[in-house]
Design a protein around this motif. Structure first.
Motif, short mmCIF file in Angstrom:
data_model
loop_
_atom_site.label_atom_id
_atom_site.label_comp_id
_atom_site.label_asym_id
_atom_site.label_seq_id
_atom_site.Cartn_x
_atom_site.Cartn_y
_atom_site.Cartn_z
N LEU A 7 -46.05 -12.58 65.45
CA LEU A 7 -46.92 -13.40 64.62
C LEU A 7 -46.05 -14.18 63.63
O LEU A 7 -45.28 -13.59 62.88
N ILE A 8 -46.17 -15.50 63.63
CA ILE A 8 -45.37 -16.37 62.77
C ILE A 8 -46.27 -16.85 61.63
O ILE A 8 -47.31 -17.48 61.88
N VAL A 9 -45.85 -16.57 60.39
CA VAL A 9 -46.70 -16.89 59.24
C VAL A 9 -45.90 -17.70 58.21
O VAL A 9 -45.15 -17.14 57.42
N PRO A 10 -46.03 -19.04 58.21
CA PRO A 10 -45.37 -19.86 57.18
C PRO A 10 -46.01 -19.60 55.82
O PRO A 10 -47.24 -19.47 55.71
N PHE A 37 -46.33 -5.16 67.73
CA PHE A 37 -46.34 -6.39 66.93
C PHE A 37 -45.09 -6.49 66.07
O PHE A 37 -44.52 -5.48 65.65
N GLU A 38 -44.67 -7.73 65.82
CA GLU A 38 -43.76 -8.04 64.74
C GLU A 38 -44.38 -9.23 64.00
O GLU A 38 -44.93 -10.13 64.62
N VAL A 39 -44.30 -9.18 62.68
CA VAL A 39 -44.89 -10.25 61.87
C VAL A 39 -43.75 -10.92 61.12
O VAL A 39 -43.13 -10.30 60.25
N ILE A 40 -43.47 -12.16 61.47
CA ILE A 40 -42.36 -12.90 60.86
C ILE A 40 -42.92 -13.86 59.82
O ILE A 40 -43.51 -14.90 60.16
N PHE A 41 -42.75 -13.50 58.56
CA PHE A 41 -43.14 -14.38 57.46
C PHE A 41 -41.97 -15.32 57.16
O PHE A 41 -40.83 -14.88 57.08
N VAL A 42 -42.28 -16.61 56.97
CA VAL A 42 -41.25 -17.59 56.64
C VAL A 42 -41.56 -18.16 55.26
O VAL A 42 -42.54 -18.90 55.09
N ASN A 43 -40.75 -17.77 54.29
CA ASN A 43 -40.93 -18.25 52.92
C ASN A 43 -40.28 -19.63 52.78
O ASN A 43 -39.06 -19.76 52.76
N VAL A 64 -42.73 -5.80 59.66
CA VAL A 64 -42.67 -7.01 58.84
C VAL A 64 -41.24 -7.53 58.76
O VAL A 64 -40.33 -6.82 58.33
N LYS A 65 -41.05 -8.76 59.18
CA LYS A 65 -39.77 -9.45 59.06
C LYS A 65 -39.99 -10.68 58.17
O LYS A 65 -41.09 -11.22 58.12
N ALA A 77 -40.90 -27.02 59.69
CA ALA A 77 -39.63 -26.32 59.78
C ALA A 77 -39.85 -24.81 59.75
O ALA A 77 -39.18 -24.05 60.46
N ALA A 78 -40.81 -24.36 58.93
CA ALA A 78 -41.10 -22.93 58.84
C ALA A 78 -41.64 -22.39 60.16
O ALA A 78 -41.25 -21.30 60.62
#
Length: 314
Positions: A7-10, A37-43, A64-65, A77-78
């Motif tokens: 899961l990609i979360v900008p 699942f892996e959840v990749i948050f992009v700050n 959580v990554k 970009a995120a």
């Protein structure tokens, strides 16, 4: 071994939204316990405490990554950064403000795995809660770009989409810096199922998309996926030249036959101003295409990472 979904979360200044997002997403992941699942948050260069919240979530849950940019590079970009680091058999992009309902993930996964689709995408069927003027211009944008572009961009389409690895790999081959994901999703093709839902307002915080930012984003989309404005400029130039030639012939013939002096300086000045305005407008159109080409040939990175916990997995 269970299949993995990334899961990609900008995130940009999403400190108040993240606890609500994680609560609902964790509940959905618990329901879909037959998957990993892996959840990749992009700050994306947040100015609030978004990064601190992400660090806390990562300490509490190994799924959580997070990737933190050195500055704000933009949502496009995120999304690309998250997709580039996704390890899953499937990947999904979703917003942290819960305008993309996590509850749809199970239905999206079923569409991709059981119904023969390569991706499952979402679109809003209403724009309830949006300012009327913003909704009007959004609809006009979709009408205009779909008349000019070679790919279909669905009205109300969200970035919320689940895709299989084949779709994701094709998307990652598109390395352009000026990105318009709604168009890129359509450009790579493959079979997509559209899921409709009513507009959901933000759970917390304020939208980061001002009218001006949305306008600039729409211009990027048009420039990225069609050269129709350049064709229009050429046609307009030809028509103006033809009109000028006809006007010149008319004035000369009138002078020779009737001997009338050429009068009407006010109308002449208005015509010159009008034509000059058209020329400046289309010079701006040419400038947009030139600027995009200039940005691409510099070959700068799409984003720069300042901090991440992804390396801990290596």
């Amino acid at each position: 071994m269970a299949e993995l979904i990334s899961l990609i979360v900008p995130c940009y200044n999403e400190e108040p939204s993240l606890p609500y997002f994680w609560e609902q997403t964790a509940a959905v992941m618990a329901k879909m316990d037959y998957l990993d699942f892996e959840v990749i948050f992009v700050n994306d260069g947040s100015k609030d405490k978004t990064l601190e919240v992400l660090r806390s979530l990562a300490e509490a849950d190994s799924r959580v990554k997070y990737i933190s940019f050195s500055r704000n590079f933009g949502k496009e970009a995120a999304m690309f950064a998250g997709l580039e680091h996704a390890k899953g058999d499937y990947a999904a992009v979703m917003d942290a403000d819960l305008q993309d309902p996590p509850a749809l993930l199970e239905q999206m996964y079923h569409a991709v795995t059981q119904e023969g689709y390569d991706s499952a995408a979402t679109r809003r069927v209403t724009r309830k809660g949006e300012p009327p003027i913003r909704s009007f211009f959004a609809r006009m944008f979709y009408r205009i770009i779909n008349k000019m572009a070679d790919v279909e961009i669905v009205d109300g389409a969200r970035d919320f989409r689940l895709m299989n690895r084949k779709f994701l790999n094709a998307l990652l081959e598109l390395k352009e810096r000026n990105r318009f994901s709604k168009g890129l999703f359509g450009w790579v093709g493959f079979k997509t199922k559209w899921l409709e839902f009513e507009n959901v307002e933000r759970v917390a915080g304020e939208t980061k998309w001002s009218f001006w930012k949305l306008f600039k984003y729409s211009i990027e989309g048009i420039v990225a996926f069609t050269t129709a404005p350049l064709t229009i400029a050429s046609v307009m130039g030809f028509l103006m030249c033809t009109l000028a030639l006809c006007s010149t012939v008319f004035i000369v013939v009138r002078k020779l036959i009737f001997g009338d002096p050429v009068s009407g300086w006010a109308s002449t000045a208005s015509i010159i101003t009008f034509i000059g305005g058209i020329q400046l407008f289309f010079m701006g159109v040419f400038g947009q295409y030139l600027a995009k080409a200039y940005t691409e040939i510099k070959n700068r990175p799409i984003y720069i990472v300042a901090e991440s916990n992804l390396e801990e997995d290596n």
